[in-house]
Design a protein around this motif. Structure first.
Motif, PDB file in Angstrom:
ATOM      1  N   LYS A  36       1.027  -1.179   0.014  1.00 42.40           N
ATOM      2  CA  LYS A  36      -0.053   0.131   0.045  1.00 42.40           C
ATOM      3  C   LYS A  36       0.855   1.329   0.036  1.00 42.40           C
ATOM      4  O   LYS A  36       0.611   2.373  -0.886  1.00 42.40           O
ATOM      5  CB  LYS A  36      -0.975   0.115   1.288  1.00 42.40           C
ATOM      6  N   ALA A  37       1.790   1.256   0.692  1.00 43.35           N
ATOM      7  CA  ALA A  37       2.977   2.446   0.844  1.00 43.35           C
ATOM      8  C   ALA A  37       3.611   2.628  -0.392  1.00 43.35           C
ATOM      9  O   ALA A  37       3.643   3.679  -0.876  1.00 43.35           O
ATOM     10  CB  ALA A  37       3.851   2.381   1.885  1.00 43.35           C
ATOM     11  N   GLN A  38       4.001   1.414  -1.011  1.00 38.38           N
ATOM     12  CA  GLN A  38       4.654   1.519  -2.391  1.00 38.38           C
ATOM     13  C   GLN A  38       3.628   2.025  -3.324  1.00 38.38           C
ATOM     14  O   GLN A  38       4.159   3.038  -4.003  1.00 38.38           O
ATOM     15  CB  GLN A  38       4.924   0.035  -2.645  1.00 38.38           C
ATOM     16  N   GLY A  39       2.337   1.893  -3.535  1.00 40.67           N
ATOM     17  CA  GLY A  39       1.555   2.344  -4.390  1.00 40.67           C
ATOM     18  C   GLY A  39       1.394   3.627  -4.022  1.00 40.67           C
ATOM     19  O   GLY A  39       1.202   4.724  -4.973  1.00 40.67           O
ATOM     20  N   GLU A  40       1.384   4.107  -2.792  1.00 42.20           N
ATOM     21  CA  GLU A  40       1.234   5.653  -2.425  1.00 42.20           C
ATOM     22  C   GLU A  40       2.392   6.411  -2.987  1.00 42.20           C
ATOM     23  O   GLU A  40       2.135   7.413  -3.500  1.00 42.20           O
ATOM     24  CB  GLU A  40       0.972   5.856  -1.029  1.00 42.20           C
ATOM     25  N   VAL A  41       3.590   5.740  -2.817  1.00 45.73           N
ATOM     26  CA  VAL A  41       4.784   6.601  -3.241  1.00 45.73           C
ATOM     27  C   VAL A  41       4.964   6.799  -4.746  1.00 45.73           C
ATOM     28  O   VAL A  41       5.164   7.759  -5.245  1.00 45.73           O
ATOM     29  CB  VAL A  41       6.036   5.685  -2.991  1.00 45.73           C
ATOM     30  N   GLN A  42       4.506   5.417  -5.472  1.00 45.54           N
ATOM     31  CA  GLN A  42       4.343   5.586  -7.059  1.00 45.54           C
ATOM     32  C   GLN A  42       3.494   6.572  -7.462  1.00 45.54           C
ATOM     33  O   GLN A  42       3.554   7.389  -8.604  1.00 45.54           O
ATOM     34  CB  GLN A  42       4.014   4.351  -7.364  1.00 45.54           C
ATOM     35  N   ARG A  43       2.134   6.744  -6.874  1.00 50.79           N
ATOM     36  CA  ARG A  43       1.125   7.718  -7.226  1.00 50.79           C
ATOM     37  C   ARG A  43       1.540   9.146  -6.803  1.00 50.79           C
ATOM     38  O   ARG A  43       1.212  10.163  -7.786  1.00 50.79           O
ATOM     39  CB  ARG A  43      -0.289   7.419  -6.218  1.00 50.79           C
ATOM     40  N   ARG A  44       2.367   9.455  -5.632  1.00 53.39           N
ATOM     41  CA  ARG A  44       3.014  10.747  -5.570  1.00 53.39           C
ATOM     42  C   ARG A  44       3.937  11.118  -6.581  1.00 53.39           C
ATOM     43  O   ARG A  44       4.041  12.409  -6.808  1.00 53.39           O
ATOM     44  CB  ARG A  44       3.581  10.759  -4.194  1.00 53.39           C
ATOM     45  N   ARG A  45       4.837  10.464  -7.039  1.00 56.21           N
ATOM     46  CA  ARG A  45       5.782  10.413  -8.007  1.00 56.21           C
ATOM     47  C   ARG A  45       5.116  10.810  -9.209  1.00 56.21           C
ATOM     48  O   ARG A  45       5.609  11.955  -9.906  1.00 56.21           O
ATOM     49  CB  ARG A  45       6.669   9.252  -8.315  1.00 56.21           C
ATOM     50  N   ARG A  46       4.017  10.121  -9.769  1.00 55.00           N
ATOM     51  CA  ARG A  46       3.398  10.505 -10.864  1.00 55.00           C
ATOM     52  C   ARG A  46       2.703  11.794 -10.699  1.00 55.00           C
ATOM     53  O   ARG A  46       2.710  12.581 -11.946  1.00 55.00           O
ATOM     54  CB  ARG A  46       2.225   9.220 -11.122  1.00 55.00           C
ATOM     55  N   GLU A  47       2.106  11.983  -9.810  1.00 55.25           N
ATOM     56  CA  GLU A  47       1.768  13.645  -9.476  1.00 55.25           C
ATOM     57  C   GLU A  47       2.617  14.624  -9.615  1.00 55.25           C
ATOM     58  O   GLU A  47       2.479  15.643 -10.202  1.00 55.25           O
ATOM     59  CB  GLU A  47       0.994  13.638  -8.129  1.00 55.25           C
ATOM     60  N   MET A  48       3.665  14.441  -9.084  1.00 52.56           N
ATOM     61  CA  MET A  48       4.881  15.332  -9.173  1.00 52.56           C
ATOM     62  C   MET A  48       5.434  15.408 -10.629  1.00 52.56           C
ATOM     63  O   MET A  48       5.749  16.586 -10.876  1.00 52.56           O
ATOM     64  CB  MET A  48       6.190  15.029  -8.216  1.00 52.56           C
ATOM     65  N   ARG A  49       5.524  14.487 -11.473  1.00 52.72           N
ATOM     66  CA  ARG A  49       5.672  14.680 -12.846  1.00 52.72           C
ATOM     67  C   ARG A  49       4.627  15.082 -13.665  1.00 52.72           C
ATOM     68  O   ARG A  49       4.860  15.362 -14.816  1.00 52.72           O
ATOM     69  CB  ARG A  49       6.315  13.115 -13.408  1.00 52.72           C
ATOM     70  N   GLY A  50       3.451  15.304 -12.973  1.00 52.24           N
ATOM     71  CA  GLY A  50       2.352  15.643 -13.699  1.00 52.24           C
ATOM     72  C   GLY A  50       1.530  14.486 -14.760  1.00 52.24           C
ATOM     73  O   GLY A  50       1.023  15.074 -15.523  1.00 52.24           O
ATOM     74  N   LYS A  51       1.842  13.385 -14.605  1.00 51.48           N
ATOM     75  CA  LYS A  51       1.258  12.243 -15.364  1.00 51.48           C
ATOM     76  C   LYS A  51      -0.167  11.694 -14.508  1.00 51.48           C
ATOM     77  O   LYS A  51      -0.864  11.145 -15.286  1.00 51.48           O
ATOM     78  CB  LYS A  51       2.102  11.123 -15.368  1.00 51.48           C
ATOM     79  N   ALA A  52      -0.188  12.239 -13.415  1.00 57.98           N
ATOM     80  CA  ALA A  52      -1.498  11.818 -12.854  1.00 57.98           C
ATOM     81  C   ALA A  52      -2.382  13.073 -12.244  1.00 57.98           C
ATOM     82  O   ALA A  52      -1.739  13.863 -11.861  1.00 57.98           O
ATOM     83  CB  ALA A  52      -1.182  10.780 -11.653  1.00 57.98           C
ATOM     84  N   THR A  53      -3.497  12.919 -12.087  1.00 60.85           N
ATOM     85  CA  THR A  53      -4.428  14.031 -11.595  1.00 60.85           C
ATOM     86  C   THR A  53      -4.066  14.009  -9.925  1.00 60.85           C
ATOM     87  O   THR A  53      -4.024  12.992  -9.292  1.00 60.85           O
ATOM     88  CB  THR A  53      -5.895  13.713 -11.714  1.00 60.85           C
ATOM     89  N   ALA A  54      -4.233  14.969  -9.395  1.00 60.88           N
ATOM     90  CA  ALA A  54      -3.751  15.253  -7.848  1.00 60.88           C
ATOM     91  C   ALA A  54      -5.200  14.478  -7.213  1.00 60.88           C
ATOM     92  O   ALA A  54      -6.088  14.629  -7.521  1.00 60.88           O
ATOM     93  CB  ALA A  54      -3.883  16.786  -7.548  1.00 60.88           C
ATOM     94  N   LYS A  55      -4.551  13.826  -6.005  1.00 58.13           N
ATOM     95  CA  LYS A  55      -5.821  13.273  -5.033  1.00 58.13           C
ATOM     96  C   LYS A  55      -6.275  14.190  -4.298  1.00 58.13           C
ATOM     97  O   LYS A  55      -7.627  14.031  -4.021  1.00 58.13           O
ATOM     98  CB  LYS A  55      -5.013  12.039  -4.265  1.00 58.13           C
TER      99      LYS A  55
END
Length: 172
Positions: free
Chosen positions: A49-68
């Motif tokens: 779960k923590a690993q998924g959260e880290v990956q999600r945040r990194r995608r947000e920082m790169r601008g590839k995912a929408t902000a949660k």
């Protein structure tokens, strides 16, 4: 890099802190095999779960995912620390499980060797030989399958030498 206890406390919640505390030496030795498997399962779930959260945040920082939340994440440091702490705890638990399995295997091998020794001693007490394999008639001569050569070896050598002399005359 080692993570201090203060950093661990900052990264983990209370339930996770208790789980991680059970992965250290005195508490780890007291866990039963069933509890050990249960702890491994729980820690793996939380680590994933923590690993998924880290990956999600990194995608947000790169601008590839929408902000949660309202804004995009600016750092994933806290969750990456949490992931690392949980990964180390899982490694400790896996090492303990492997150690216990190795000890159980050594004990079973010792029991098997002891049983074999008892059987061997019991069989010699009754007068039975230790080795029941016998040579019987011994080795037998096996007939060759190759047909017998009727030409004398001396004749073969004479012909070979004559061929070599003839070739030498032709070459010169």
């Amino acid at each position: 890099m080692a993570i201090s206890r203060k950093e661990e406390e900052r990264a983990l919640d209370k339930a996770e802190q208790e789980l991680v505390a059970n992965t250290r030496h005195p508490a780890l030795q007291e866990l039963s095999d069933k509890d050990l498997s249960h702890h491994i399962k729980l820690l793996r779930e939380r680590r994933d779960k923590a690993q998924g959260e880290v990956q999600r945040r990194r995608r947000e920082m790169r601008g590839k995912a929408t902000a949660k939340g309202a804004e995009a994440a600016t750092s994933a440091a806290g969750n990456s620390t949490k992931q690392e702490v949980l990964s180390q705890a899982v490694r400790r638990l896996n090492a303990e499980r492997t150690r216990r399995e190795r000890m159980a295997a050594q004990v079973s091998q010792a029991e098997l060797a002891h049983t074999a020794l008892q059987l061997k001693q019991a069989s010699t007490d009754q007068g039975a030989p230790l080795n029941t394999r016998h040579a019987h008639q011994g080795m037998r001569n096996a007939a060759s399958q190759r047909p017998k050569n009727l030409i004398r070896p001396m004749e073969l050598g004479r012909q070979r030498k004559a061929g070599a002399v003839a070739q030498a005359k032709r070459d010169s």
